[in-house]
Design an enzyme around this catalytic site. Structure first.
Site: not given
Ligand code: GAL
Ligand code: ZN
Length: 680
Positions: A148-149, A160, A326, A334, A374-375
């Site tokens: 994911n992303e 590392c 998404e 965020w 993420e509430q």
């Molecule tokens: C995306 C992520 C999701 C969720 C979402 C919230 O970047 O793939 O898991 O966090 O943001 O906006």
């Molecule tokens: Zn590494």
């Protein structure tokens, strides 16, 4: 039934692990009821799927799949490697990444892994394969989102010991001999000569700047590391799942730290996560020119030109319809300001994605989460389980579905290509020469100019096949190599137009300056040399003279170059400096070669100046400029369909191909054009 990527799909992820099992069937029912037919599951559920090492529990996911299968959903599974379980990180702390300050990252968030860790690679392969074995035979499972992303949450770079070891191997493959590496990196400078591969480290924590070739190679290496990590999982799955399963990962639009073109090569289709109101904050400073503030209407719908660039870049990754894996469907959680969303935005975003070539739109997420990180993020349902704005707007799409499906049947075709290079982006990040010389912003000037004129455009990587295009724009072809230069010249000779900009041809692929006169390998194409170049401080501009209307204001500033036409036939000076140290020198040249032409724009243009150049060149190459759109109104075409979307709150109008359209605020006009152009 296999997933048909040529048709429209709407969906929503589902997190069975976030809700009591007694709710699952209700959720599947309402999701289906508002027209959703695709869901994505499990991309963060590793700890539940493998509660302790090599002990798997698929029973819960089996039941969730059963519930959604019963409602007729097609299901994408996410491999859960973006969320390493605690047991893994504790037992194998060497899988945790090291940041550029030399610190080991902690557990507790997500994406805390090193893609080069042999242990992490082994365990990732194992969970991916186990999921493939378990679900490959279920007909409702149609494909996979790998991880994911990639690169998100600050995870694109690791320093590392595994990474350093792999970096050395990567360098041996690239350079074969230490002599070649020492020459390419210029290690005689500041006493950096390497006598053994094992002496090479990561370019961090240096006094003064690290070596620019090494830094660029490290960026390429980390990008390749994620390509290899993704491939490891795809290969593990392909061994056990049916051949018709399709693979994607969810990209992050204008994210800069990994080469999305490279990552896309192993995928069947590209997708990205579109959060327009967040991206205004996240990408505003790296796209809009200083002084060009994000438009005031954008606070609750985003900036459609920024979102549009990310859509077009994602489509460009495979030059094919893509998905929004998404789609923002309410407020996010965020950014510095997580603005409220007004009615109309979610429908507009849906159509906007579709207009740019999306064939799948997956609304994030089913319901606002009660606990955890993420509430404060919205979902289609509110925290209390009642419909939120997203639910209402997605439901309201029902009467438009037939039209949306008709549009989705036509892949977008552009006649203008905009070159986009991660190598150039990184090289300019390493040495911007003026700190706000930002690659994406220079791309954005031309992109915004094209969109203002209602012109569709494809984003293409360096060296892409150009046959389908009439015009190719390289705002800078900074690290172009001889092969690319030859390709561009052949394209021009055959009747195409090439527009290149400042700092083109200046560097070798090893991020050293070329020893040739600028623009280096592009000299033959351009028919002129750059004799002087440099940055200007804010507020200083040089007046321009020339025959092209629209260039004068506000003169040439920010970055300027003086051009000397070569003694070749058919070179014209379209603009010259009227003042300053280079008064009388050329600023914009046009070289006619073969059936086509090449222009060099010798200063960092403002959008209006880029438009002036486009207004000259596009019609000469049979790309009509049909309109001039007011801010907030965007235009896209798919096959015979012309779509106008109004992102403001007030009505806007535009004349397209002789017909005047009035688009109400936050609304869309879709027209099947009678004289539809060739729908190749
Ligand atoms: C995306 C992520 C999701 C969720 C979402 C919230 O970047 O793939 O898991 O966090 O943001 O906006
Ligand atoms: Zn590494």
């Amino acid at each position: 039934m296999p997933l048909d990527l040529s048709r429209l799909h709407l969906g929503c992820p589902y997190y069975p692990e976030h809700w009591p099992e007694a709710r699952w069937a209700d959720d599947a029912r309402w999701m289906r009821g508002i027209g959703l037919t695709v869901t994505r599951m499990a991309e963060f559920a590793w700890a539940l799927l493998e509660p302790s090492e090599d002990r798997f529990d698929f029973a819960w996911l089996d039941r969730a799949v059963d519930v959604f299968a019963a409602e007729g959903f097609q299901i994408l599974l996410g491999t859960p490697t973006a969320a390493p379980p605690i047991w893994l990180s504790r037992r194998y702390p060497e899988t945790l990444p090291i940041d550029d300050q030399g610190r080991r990252r902690n557990v507790g968030g997500r994406r805390h892994y090193c893609p080069n860790s042999p242990t992490y690679r082994t365990l990732s392969r194992r969970i991916a394969r186990a999921m493939g074995e378990r679900y490959g035979g279920r007909p409702e499972i149609v494909g996979w989102q790998i991880d994911n992303e990639f690169g998100g949450s600050g995870s694109a770079r690791c320093y590392c010991e595994h990474c350093v070891t792999s970096f050395r191997t990567w360098l041996i493959e690239r350079y074969s001999t230490l002599d070649a590496l020492n020459t390419a990196w210029g290690t005689d400078f500041w006493s950096q000569h390497y006598a053994d591969w094992s002496e090479i480290g990561a370019p961090i924590l240096t006094n003064n700047a690290a070596n620019p070739a090494q830094t660029l190679d490290y960026a390429r290496f980390m990008s390749d590391s994620f390509v290899r990590f993704q491939r490891l999982q795809i290969e593990a799955l392909r061994e056990v799942v049916p051949a018709e399963h399709v693979f994607t990962t969810n990209f992050m639009g204008l994210f800069t730290q990994l080469d999305s073109f490279e990552l896309a090569q192993d995928l069947d289709w590209a997708s990205w996560d579109s959060y327009p109101t967040g991206n205004v904050f996240r990408w505003g400073a790296q796209t809009r020119n200083p002084g060009d503030l994000v438009p005031p209407y954008a606070f609750d719908v985003g900036d459609p030109i920024i979102t549009g660039l990310a859509h077009d870049l994602t489509r460009g990754l495979k030059q094919a319809p893509f998905w929004v894996m998404e789609q923002q469907a309410g407020h996010i959680n965020w950014e510095s300001v997580n603005t409220l969303i007004r009615p109309g935005a979610i429908r507009l975003w849906t159509w906007h994605a579709l207009a740019h070539g999306a064939n799948g739109i997956v609304y994030f997420r089913e319901r606002a989460a009660l606990p955890a990180q993420e509430q404060y993020h919205s979902g289609l349902l509110k925290h209390d389980g009642t419909p939120d704005l997203g639910y209402r707007e997605v439901s309201a799409l029902a009467p438009e579905r037939a039209l949306m499906e008709a549009v989705a049947a036509h892949p977008p075709r552009a006649r203008v290509a905009l070159r986009y290079s991660y190598d150039d982006l990184w090289a300019l990040q390493i040495a911007p020469h003026r700190k706000d010389f930002i690659y994406q912003r220079l791309i954005f000037v031309w992109y915004a100019a094209l969109k203002h004129l209602g012109v569709d455009v494809d984003l293409v990587p360096p060296g892409a096949a150009l046959d389908a295009y009439a015009v190719v724009i390289a705002p800078t072809a900074h690290l172009a190599d001889a092969a690319e230069a030859a390709g561009l010249e052949a394209f021009a000779r055959a009747g195409g137009a090439v527009i290149v900009g400042v700092r083109s041809g200046a560097k070798t692929t090893e991020n050293a300056f070329t020893a040739q006169p600028l623009p280096g390998v592009l000299g033959g194409l351009v028919g002129a040399n750059v004799s002087q170049w440099g940055a200007l401080p804010d507020g200083v501009t040089f007046e321009l003279t020339g025959e092209l209307p629209g260039l004068a204001e506000p003169g040439a500033g920010f970055w300027v170059e003086a051009l000397e036409p070569l003694p070749v036939a058919d070179i014209r000076v379209l603009a010259a400096y009227a003042e300053g140290p280079w008064a009388g020198h050329s600023a914009l040249t046009e070289h006619t070669l073969g059936q086509g032409r090449a222009l060099y724009v010798g200063w960092y243009p403002r959008q209006a100046q880029a438009e002036a150049v486009l207004r000259r060149v596009l019609p000469m190459h049979n790309v009509p400029i049909e309109t001039d759109l007011p801010p907030g109104l965007v235009l896209n075409r798919r096959g015979p369909y012309t779509m106008l979307l109004n992102f403001t709150d007030w009505p806007l109008s535009a004349t397209v191909a002789g017909e005047t359209f009035v688009v109400p605020g936050r609304d869309i006009v879709v027209r099947r054009m009678a004289d539809a152009r060739d729908d190749r």
